[in-house]
Design a protein around this motif. Structure first.
Motif: not given
Length: 447
Positions: A165-167, A169-177, A415-420, A424-427
């Motif tokens: 469920p990490d996909l 529309r968060d603040c990062v996505g809005m700022e990137l747009l 969930e831990i795998s999703v968060k990891a 990995l993607i963000d950091r």
């Protein structure tokens, strides 16, 4: 008695009368013939005289008077010629000096406009060079914006690979747009400004060429007038040019001549000021756009840091719950084993009690009594059955709890795998890629 001879009709001319005003001499010669002339055959060979003595004196006086008049006319003519020569020499010298003076004044005027045009040409060349430098800055800045745009687009594409469920529309996505939209707007602005700079450079060069043409004409004219100013009566290269006084119909007046150069310089000054204003605008645009991009970059980086921090906290909490769930699964497995052992342990006492009841049921006659032993064995069997049933029910509950724990463990691990994966993607991908973001100097077109 009429007399024959020469009749002089000329009156003596006074000394003050001009020679051109004297009347022409008129002589009327008549033949010595008439009714009163002497004739005879005896004197026919001696009659050679044709004029009278008075006529002879009169003719001599006429010659004297004519000689006097011609000498007087000649003297007047010489005096007038000498005076006219002196006057014309003075007039010629004065006129030549005035022409030389006016030629010198004209040289000063030509030199003034030539200097003004030369100064304007230098200013336009310097301004054009400065504008070309700012144009190159615009080109470098426009090229530098491609890196931030590719970074923002790559970040958005990478974040699309996040798992549910990490996909979100968060603040990062809005700022990137916002960053991608800002870069696109800045690129359009830089392109429009670049076109203005190119057009202004063309106008500067056109007006410089116009000034150069006029300056070249001024230089040529200055050389011609300077050569003319150097001419004098001792010059060896002078000659007659009978038709040189004819003026061309297309010749200008001094007013239109000076107005022509003035208008050229005015238009060149106007383009130079437009170029200066455009350079000020370019510097302002480059400074503002570079600052806006860096501010948006810092905002996106801050949003990434905050998001990664939240992901890290969520991952740690999930890991904590997973550890506790694993311990609980282990404890529950031990509990189930102990419940199974407890059920198994109740089977032997149940067999004992049921065997006792079975054996006592073989009593005969009166001995088949419902004594206390019978009641107690019956209650023991019931108690054992109830205990076994309770243990089985609890075993079922424990097994269900174990299955729930296993499901929770799988969910937590996922969930831990999703968060990891999100970390990995963000950091490691997005934030590491953003370290290539151009500096503010590069975005301003200085590098």
């Amino acid at each position: 008695m009429p007399q024959t001879g020469i009749l002089v009709t000329q009156e003596p001319a006074p000394q003050s009368v001009q020679v051109s005003d004297l009347p022409h001499k008129v002589y009327e010669i008549e033949r010595n013939t008439g009714p009163y002339t002497s004739s005879g055959l005896a004197t026919a060979g001696f009659r050679s005289a044709k004029y009278l003595e008075e006529e002879w004196y009169q003719n001599n006086n006429s010659c004297y008077h004519q000689a006097f008049a011609d000498r007087d006319y000649s003297e007047c003519n010489r005096h007038e010629a000498k005076q006219l020569a002196a006057e014309t020499a003075t007039l010629c010298q004065r006129t030549q000096m005035d022409s030389t003076k006016k030629t010198g004044e004209r040289l000063q005027d030509i030199h003034f406009w030539k200097s003004e045009l030369q100064s304007e040409i230098k200013d336009l060349m310097a301004e054009t060079d400065l504008l070309i430098g700012d144009k190159q800055r615009l080109e470098r800045a426009l090229e530098a914006t491609e890196v931030p745009f590719s970074i923002a687009r790559d970040n958005l594409q990478c974040r699309e690979r996040r798992q549910h469920p990490d996909l979100v529309r968060d603040c990062v996505g809005m700022e990137l747009l916002k960053e991608a939209e800002l870069i696109r707007n800045i690129q359009e602005l830089l392109k429009r400004t670049l076109m203005q700079a190119v057009n202004q450079i063309r106008l500067n060069r056109e007006h410089k060429e116009i000034c150069e043409f006029d300056w070249s004409d001024k230089v040529e004219t200055y050389n011609i007038d300077e050569m003319c100013a150097c001419y004098n009566n001792q010059s060896t290269c002078i000659q007659f040019h009978p038709h040189s006084c004819k003026c061309d119909d297309s010749a200008t007046t001094p007013e239109t001549w000076s107005k022509f150069s003035h208008d050229i310089i005015y238009r060149a000054e106007r383009e130079k000021m437009a170029s200066i204003n455009l350079r000020v605008l370019i510097n302002s645009i480059l400074s503002d756009t570079a600052e806006d991009l860096r501010l948006q970059c810092d905002t996106v980086n801050l949003a990434f840091s905050k998001c990664c921090e939240e992901l890290e906290n969520a991952k740690q909490k999930l890991q904590h719950h997973l550890n506790r769930t694993l311990r609980e699964i282990s404890d529950q497995e031990k509990n189930i084993a102990s419940l199974k052992q407890a059920i198994k342990d109740k089977e032997t006492p149940l067999k004992v009690a049921q065997t006792r009841l079975y054996q006592r049921a073989k009593r005969s006659n009166v001995e088949l009594c419902r004594d206390a032993v019978q009641f107690r064995l019956t209650s023991e069997v019931e108690e054992l059955n109830m205990s076994i049933q309770a243990l089985k029910d609890k075993l079922l509950e424990s097994e269900q709890a174990l299955r729930n724990l296993e499901d929770t463990r799988m969910i937590l691990e996922k969930e831990i795998s999703v968060k990891a994966n999100s970390l990995l993607i963000d950091r490691q991908k997005c934030m590491a890629h953003r370290t290539r973001y151009p500096t503010i100097l590069r975005l301003a077109g200085y590098q």
